[in-house]
Design an enzyme around this catalytic site. Structure first.
Site, short mmCIF file in Angstrom:
data_model
loop_
_atom_site.label_atom_id
_atom_site.label_comp_id
_atom_site.label_asym_id
_atom_site.label_seq_id
_atom_site.Cartn_x
_atom_site.Cartn_y
_atom_site.Cartn_z
N SER A 21 1.15 -1.23 0.06
CA SER A 21 0.17 0.19 0.26
C SER A 21 0.78 0.99 0.06
O SER A 21 1.49 1.13 0.48
CB SER A 21 -0.80 0.30 2.04
OG SER A 21 -1.64 1.09 1.41
N LYS A 45 -3.71 2.10 -1.92
CA LYS A 45 -3.47 3.05 -1.23
C LYS A 45 -3.89 3.28 0.44
O LYS A 45 -5.79 2.84 0.28
CB LYS A 45 -3.47 4.84 -2.06
CG LYS A 45 -3.20 5.72 -1.54
CD LYS A 45 -1.89 5.75 -0.89
CE LYS A 45 -1.58 6.99 0.38
NZ LYS A 45 -0.39 6.01 1.56
N CYS A 131 0.51 3.57 10.88
CA CYS A 131 0.97 4.82 9.58
C CYS A 131 2.14 6.02 11.17
O CYS A 131 1.12 6.74 12.15
CB CYS A 131 -0.03 5.35 9.24
SG CYS A 131 0.60 7.55 8.16
N ASN A 193 5.32 -1.92 8.99
CA ASN A 193 5.50 -0.34 8.04
C ASN A 193 6.65 0.44 8.28
O ASN A 193 7.81 -0.59 9.14
CB ASN A 193 4.10 1.06 8.78
CG ASN A 193 3.53 1.46 8.01
OD1 ASN A 193 4.24 2.21 7.45
ND2 ASN A 193 2.04 1.09 7.75
N GLY A 218 12.89 0.54 2.51
CA GLY A 218 13.73 0.17 1.50
C GLY A 218 14.97 -0.89 2.23
O GLY A 218 14.78 -0.70 3.04
N GLY A 266 7.56 -3.08 -1.77
CA GLY A 266 7.30 -1.19 -1.12
C GLY A 266 7.84 0.02 -2.26
O GLY A 266 7.38 -0.01 -2.77
#
Ligand code: SIN
Length: 305
Positions: A21, A45, A131, A193, A218, A266
Protein backbone atom coordinates in the site's frame (compact mmCIF):
# COMPACT_ATOMS: atom_id res chain seq x y z
CA UNK A 1 8.40 -25.95 -12.13
CA UNK A 2 7.70 -25.71 -8.39
CA UNK A 3 4.48 -24.35 -6.97
CA UNK A 4 4.41 -20.64 -6.14
CA UNK A 5 0.84 -20.50 -4.83
CA UNK A 6 0.13 -19.40 -1.27
CA UNK A 7 -3.00 -19.07 0.82
CA UNK A 8 -4.17 -16.14 2.95
CA UNK A 9 -7.12 -17.10 5.14
CA UNK A 10 -8.67 -19.27 2.43
CA UNK A 11 -7.78 -16.91 -0.44
CA UNK A 12 -5.49 -18.72 -2.89
CA UNK A 13 -2.90 -16.45 -4.56
CA UNK A 14 -0.92 -17.55 -7.65
CA UNK A 15 2.24 -16.27 -5.97
CA UNK A 16 3.19 -14.42 -2.77
CA UNK A 17 4.23 -11.16 -4.46
CA UNK A 18 2.11 -8.16 -3.44
CA UNK A 19 2.92 -4.48 -4.07
CA UNK A 20 2.54 -2.67 -0.75
CA UNK A 21 0.00 0.00 0.00
CA UNK A 22 1.11 3.53 -0.81
CA UNK A 23 3.56 2.45 -3.48
CA UNK A 24 1.06 1.28 -6.11
CA UNK A 25 -1.91 3.68 -5.89
CA UNK A 26 -5.02 1.82 -7.06
CA UNK A 27 -2.91 -0.03 -9.65
CA UNK A 28 -3.98 2.01 -12.70
CA UNK A 29 -0.65 3.66 -13.56
CA UNK A 30 1.25 0.38 -13.18
CA UNK A 31 -1.30 -1.42 -15.40
CA UNK A 32 -0.15 0.87 -18.22
CA UNK A 33 3.41 -0.45 -17.78
CA UNK A 34 2.73 -4.21 -17.54
CA UNK A 35 -0.11 -6.68 -17.05
CA UNK A 36 -0.50 -6.47 -13.29
CA UNK A 37 -2.60 -9.67 -13.29
CA UNK A 38 0.71 -11.50 -12.87
CA UNK A 39 0.78 -10.28 -9.24
CA UNK A 40 -0.44 -12.36 -6.32
CA UNK A 41 -2.59 -9.30 -5.66
CA UNK A 42 -1.84 -5.73 -4.53
CA UNK A 43 -2.70 -3.57 -1.54
CA UNK A 44 -4.33 -0.29 -2.50
CA UNK A 45 -3.49 3.15 -1.07
CA UNK A 46 -4.51 3.60 2.56
CA UNK A 47 -8.08 4.88 2.36
CA UNK A 48 -9.81 7.02 4.98
CA UNK A 49 -13.44 8.04 5.50
CA UNK A 50 -12.85 11.57 4.16
CA UNK A 51 -10.57 12.58 1.27
CA UNK A 52 -7.14 13.77 2.44
CA UNK A 53 -4.66 16.09 0.76
CA UNK A 54 -1.81 14.77 2.91
CA UNK A 55 1.09 16.61 4.50
CA UNK A 56 2.86 19.71 3.17
CA UNK A 57 5.83 19.20 0.85
CA UNK A 58 8.66 18.25 0.79
CA UNK A 59 7.43 14.88 1.97
CA UNK A 60 9.98 12.55 0.39
CA UNK A 61 13.71 12.42 1.18
CA UNK A 62 16.27 10.05 -0.25
CA UNK A 63 18.68 8.24 2.07
CA UNK A 64 21.45 5.70 1.67
CA UNK A 65 19.72 2.39 0.85
CA UNK A 66 16.23 3.75 1.39
CA UNK A 67 13.90 6.71 1.58
CA UNK A 68 11.82 8.73 4.01
CA UNK A 69 8.18 9.60 3.38
CA UNK A 70 5.72 11.76 5.24
CA UNK A 71 2.85 11.57 2.74
CA UNK A 72 0.19 11.84 5.44
CA UNK A 73 -2.32 9.39 3.97
CA UNK A 74 -3.21 11.38 0.87
CA UNK A 75 -6.21 9.59 -0.67
CA UNK A 76 -9.54 10.38 -2.34
CA UNK A 77 -11.71 8.99 0.50
CA UNK A 78 -13.90 5.91 0.72
CA UNK A 79 -16.86 7.25 -1.31
CA UNK A 80 -14.65 7.98 -4.30
CA UNK A 81 -12.95 4.58 -4.01
CA UNK A 82 -16.33 2.83 -4.00
CA UNK A 83 -17.80 4.89 -6.84
CA UNK A 84 -14.79 5.29 -9.11
CA UNK A 85 -11.59 3.38 -8.25
CA UNK A 86 -13.08 -0.06 -7.61
CA UNK A 87 -15.36 -0.15 -10.71
CA UNK A 88 -12.49 1.12 -12.89
CA UNK A 89 -10.09 -1.39 -11.33
CA UNK A 90 -12.26 -4.22 -12.69
CA UNK A 91 -11.21 -3.23 -16.22
CA UNK A 92 -7.47 -3.76 -15.61
CA UNK A 93 -7.21 -6.10 -12.59
CA UNK A 94 -9.17 -9.35 -12.64
CA UNK A 95 -8.16 -10.63 -9.21
CA UNK A 96 -9.29 -9.66 -5.75
CA UNK A 97 -7.40 -6.81 -4.10
CA UNK A 98 -6.31 -5.95 -0.57
CA UNK A 99 -8.13 -2.91 0.84
CA UNK A 100 -5.76 -0.93 3.06
CA UNK A 101 -7.75 1.27 5.44
CA UNK A 102 -6.79 3.94 7.95
CA UNK A 103 -8.67 5.96 10.52
CA UNK A 104 -8.55 8.61 13.21
CA UNK A 105 -10.99 6.93 15.59
CA UNK A 106 -12.14 3.39 16.32
CA UNK A 107 -15.51 4.34 14.81
CA UNK A 108 -13.87 5.44 11.57
CA UNK A 109 -12.03 2.13 11.12
CA UNK A 110 -15.27 0.22 11.69
CA UNK A 111 -17.25 2.45 9.34
CA UNK A 112 -14.81 2.09 6.42
CA UNK A 113 -14.74 -1.68 6.96
CA UNK A 114 -18.55 -1.77 6.92
CA UNK A 115 -18.69 0.14 3.63
CA UNK A 116 -16.11 -2.11 1.97
CA UNK A 117 -17.51 -5.36 3.26
CA UNK A 118 -20.03 -5.92 0.45
CA UNK A 119 -17.43 -5.48 -2.31
CA UNK A 120 -16.67 -8.84 -3.93
CA UNK A 121 -13.43 -7.35 -5.34
CA UNK A 122 -11.94 -7.10 -1.85
CA UNK A 123 -10.03 -10.22 -0.76
CA UNK A 124 -9.10 -8.96 2.67
CA UNK A 125 -8.94 -5.82 4.76
CA UNK A 126 -5.49 -4.60 5.78
CA UNK A 127 -5.99 -2.30 8.73
CA UNK A 128 -3.24 0.28 9.04
CA UNK A 129 -2.68 1.13 12.69
CA UNK A 130 0.91 2.11 12.00
CA UNK A 131 1.11 5.28 9.86
CA UNK A 132 3.82 7.44 11.48
CA UNK A 133 2.85 10.58 9.52
CA UNK A 134 -0.48 11.65 10.97
CA UNK A 135 -1.57 13.00 14.35
CA UNK A 136 -4.42 11.55 16.39
CA UNK A 137 -4.73 8.28 14.49
CA UNK A 138 -2.56 5.85 12.57
CA UNK A 139 0.40 4.81 14.67
CA UNK A 140 -1.18 5.92 17.97
CA UNK A 141 -3.43 2.82 17.70
CA UNK A 142 -0.54 0.55 16.79
CA UNK A 143 1.81 1.27 19.66
CA UNK A 144 -0.48 0.11 22.47
CA UNK A 145 -1.90 -3.44 22.70
CA UNK A 146 -5.26 -2.27 24.13
CA UNK A 147 -5.83 0.31 21.38
CA UNK A 148 -4.77 -2.18 18.71
CA UNK A 149 -7.26 -4.69 20.11
CA UNK A 150 -10.10 -2.11 20.10
CA UNK A 151 -9.55 -1.30 16.41
CA UNK A 152 -9.36 -5.01 15.59
CA UNK A 153 -12.65 -5.70 17.40
CA UNK A 154 -14.40 -2.79 15.66
CA UNK A 155 -13.31 -3.92 12.19
CA UNK A 156 -14.14 -7.56 12.90
CA UNK A 157 -17.62 -6.53 14.10
CA UNK A 158 -18.18 -4.52 10.91
CA UNK A 159 -16.91 -6.96 8.31
CA UNK A 160 -16.85 -10.67 7.61
CA UNK A 161 -13.85 -10.44 5.27
CA UNK A 162 -10.49 -11.55 6.68
CA UNK A 163 -8.92 -8.76 8.74
CA UNK A 164 -5.13 -8.32 8.74
CA UNK A 165 -3.70 -5.68 11.08
CA UNK A 166 -0.70 -3.73 9.78
CA UNK A 167 1.78 -3.20 12.60
CA UNK A 168 4.34 -0.55 13.39
CA UNK A 169 7.99 -1.40 14.04
CA UNK A 170 8.26 1.72 16.22
CA UNK A 171 7.56 -0.20 19.42
CA UNK A 172 9.60 -2.08 22.00
CA UNK A 173 7.66 -5.34 21.83
CA UNK A 174 5.90 -5.94 18.51
CA UNK A 175 5.02 -9.53 19.51
CA UNK A 176 2.76 -8.33 22.35
CA UNK A 177 0.84 -6.08 19.94
CA UNK A 178 0.48 -8.92 17.43
CA UNK A 179 -0.81 -11.18 20.20
CA UNK A 180 -3.35 -8.54 21.32
CA UNK A 181 -4.65 -8.32 17.73
CA UNK A 182 -4.90 -12.11 17.45
CA UNK A 183 -6.79 -12.32 20.76
CA UNK A 184 -9.16 -9.58 19.51
CA UNK A 185 -10.00 -11.71 16.46
CA UNK A 186 -7.52 -10.64 13.76
CA UNK A 187 -7.20 -13.15 10.93
CA UNK A 188 -3.64 -12.13 10.13
CA UNK A 189 -0.83 -9.63 10.63
CA UNK A 190 0.84 -7.36 8.04
CA UNK A 191 4.26 -6.13 9.03
CA UNK A 192 6.27 -3.97 9.09
CA UNK A 193 5.28 -0.39 8.32
CA UNK A 194 8.07 2.20 8.12
CA UNK A 195 10.60 3.06 10.83
CA UNK A 196 10.56 6.65 12.05
CA UNK A 197 13.48 8.64 10.72
CA UNK A 198 14.71 12.13 9.87
CA UNK A 199 17.17 14.04 7.68
CA UNK A 200 18.59 17.55 7.98
CA UNK A 201 19.54 19.68 4.98
CA UNK A 202 23.10 20.97 5.52
CA UNK A 203 22.42 24.07 3.40
CA UNK A 204 19.50 25.26 5.54
CA UNK A 205 20.35 23.46 8.77
CA UNK A 206 16.66 22.44 8.92
CA UNK A 207 14.80 19.12 8.54
CA UNK A 208 14.39 18.10 4.89
CA UNK A 209 10.77 17.03 5.39
CA UNK A 210 8.17 19.72 6.04
CA UNK A 211 6.73 17.39 8.71
CA UNK A 212 10.28 17.11 10.17
CA UNK A 213 10.20 13.30 10.61
CA UNK A 214 8.91 10.54 8.35
CA UNK A 215 8.83 6.80 7.76
CA UNK A 216 12.04 5.10 6.59
CA UNK A 217 11.75 2.21 4.13
CA UNK A 218 13.88 0.49 1.51
CA UNK A 219 16.59 -2.20 1.45
CA UNK A 220 18.25 -0.91 4.65
CA UNK A 221 15.27 -1.99 6.78
CA UNK A 222 15.11 -5.57 5.46
CA UNK A 223 17.05 -7.23 8.33
CA UNK A 224 14.92 -5.37 10.90
CA UNK A 225 11.69 -6.44 9.20
CA UNK A 226 12.91 -10.01 8.88
CA UNK A 227 13.79 -10.18 12.59
CA UNK A 228 10.35 -8.85 13.55
CA UNK A 229 8.51 -11.29 11.25
CA UNK A 230 10.56 -14.11 12.79
CA UNK A 231 9.60 -12.97 16.32
CA UNK A 232 5.91 -12.52 15.56
CA UNK A 233 5.72 -15.92 13.81
CA UNK A 234 6.71 -17.45 17.16
CA UNK A 235 4.14 -15.36 19.05
CA UNK A 236 0.94 -15.92 17.03
CA UNK A 237 -0.91 -18.66 15.13
CA UNK A 238 -2.32 -16.49 12.34
CA UNK A 239 -0.70 -15.79 8.94
CA UNK A 240 1.76 -12.95 8.47
CA UNK A 241 2.20 -10.82 5.35
CA UNK A 242 5.86 -9.81 5.60
CA UNK A 243 7.27 -6.58 4.22
CA UNK A 244 10.07 -4.10 4.74
CA UNK A 245 12.90 -3.55 2.27
CA UNK A 246 12.09 -6.55 0.08
CA UNK A 247 13.49 -6.04 -3.41
CA UNK A 248 14.41 -9.44 -4.89
CA UNK A 249 13.14 -13.02 -5.27
CA UNK A 250 15.78 -14.08 -2.73
CA UNK A 251 14.38 -11.56 -0.22
CA UNK A 252 10.87 -12.99 -0.75
CA UNK A 253 12.12 -16.48 0.07
CA UNK A 254 14.05 -15.27 3.11
CA UNK A 255 10.94 -13.47 4.39
CA UNK A 256 8.88 -16.66 3.95
CA UNK A 257 11.48 -18.75 5.78
CA UNK A 258 11.16 -16.25 8.66
CA UNK A 259 7.41 -16.88 8.74
CA UNK A 260 5.62 -14.81 6.09
CA UNK A 261 2.79 -16.47 4.15
CA UNK A 262 3.00 -13.73 1.50
CA UNK A 263 5.33 -10.80 0.93
CA UNK A 264 4.74 -7.15 0.08
CA UNK A 265 7.14 -5.01 -1.91
CA UNK A 266 7.05 -1.29 -1.15
CA UNK A 267 9.84 1.22 -1.73
CA UNK A 268 11.37 -0.91 -4.51
CA UNK A 269 8.34 -0.10 -6.73
CA UNK A 270 9.37 3.54 -6.60
CA UNK A 271 12.90 2.95 -7.90
CA UNK A 272 11.91 0.21 -10.38
CA UNK A 273 8.22 0.10 -11.35
CA UNK A 274 8.77 -3.34 -12.91
CA UNK A 275 10.32 -4.89 -9.79
CA UNK A 276 7.31 -7.05 -8.83
CA UNK A 277 7.02 -8.45 -12.36
CA UNK A 278 10.75 -9.22 -12.36
CA UNK A 279 10.59 -10.93 -8.95
CA UNK A 280 7.69 -13.14 -10.10
CA UNK A 281 9.61 -14.12 -13.24
CA UNK A 282 12.74 -14.89 -11.22
CA UNK A 283 11.09 -16.91 -8.42
CA UNK A 284 11.10 -20.29 -10.28
CA UNK A 285 14.87 -20.04 -10.95
CA UNK A 286 15.65 -19.15 -7.35
CA UNK A 287 13.37 -21.95 -6.12
CA UNK A 288 15.21 -24.39 -8.37
CA UNK A 289 18.59 -23.15 -7.14
CA UNK A 290 17.62 -23.80 -3.50
CA UNK A 291 15.65 -27.00 -4.30
CA UNK A 292 12.33 -25.50 -3.17
CA UNK A 293 9.37 -27.41 -4.61
CA UNK A 294 6.60 -25.38 -3.07
CA UNK A 295 6.73 -21.87 -1.63
CA UNK A 296 3.93 -22.58 0.81
CA UNK A 297 6.08 -25.43 2.17
CA UNK A 298 8.87 -23.08 3.29
CA UNK A 299 6.74 -20.73 5.42
CA UNK A 300 8.43 -20.51 8.82
CA UNK A 301 11.11 -22.98 7.65
CA UNK A 302 13.82 -21.14 9.61
CA UNK A 303 12.05 -22.12 12.85
CA UNK A 304 12.13 -25.83 12.18
CA UNK A 305 14.73 -28.50 12.77
C1 SIN B 1 1.53 7.89 4.48
O1 SIN B 1 0.59 8.09 3.70
O2 SIN B 1 1.95 8.77 5.24
C2 SIN B 1 2.22 6.57 4.49
C3 SIN B 1 1.32 5.52 5.00
C4 SIN B 1 1.91 4.76 6.14
O3 SIN B 1 3.10 4.83 6.42
O4 SIN B 1 1.17 4.02 6.79
Amino acid sequence: MGSTSVNLSGWELDNPVIPASGTFGYGKEFSLLYDINCLGTFSFKGTTLEPRFGNPTPRIAECTSGMLNSVGLQNPGIDHVLKKELPEMKTYFKKKVIANISGFSVFEYGEIARRLNGQEQIGLLEVNISCPNVHGGGMSFGTCPEAAAKVTEAVKAAADKPVYIKLSPNVTDIASIARACEEAGADGISMINTLMGMRIDLKTGKPVLANKAGGFSGPAVFPVALRMVYQVYEAVHIPIIGMGGVSSAEDVIEMMLAGASAVQIGAANLTDPFVCQRIIEKLPDVMKKYRIESLSGIIGGAHRG
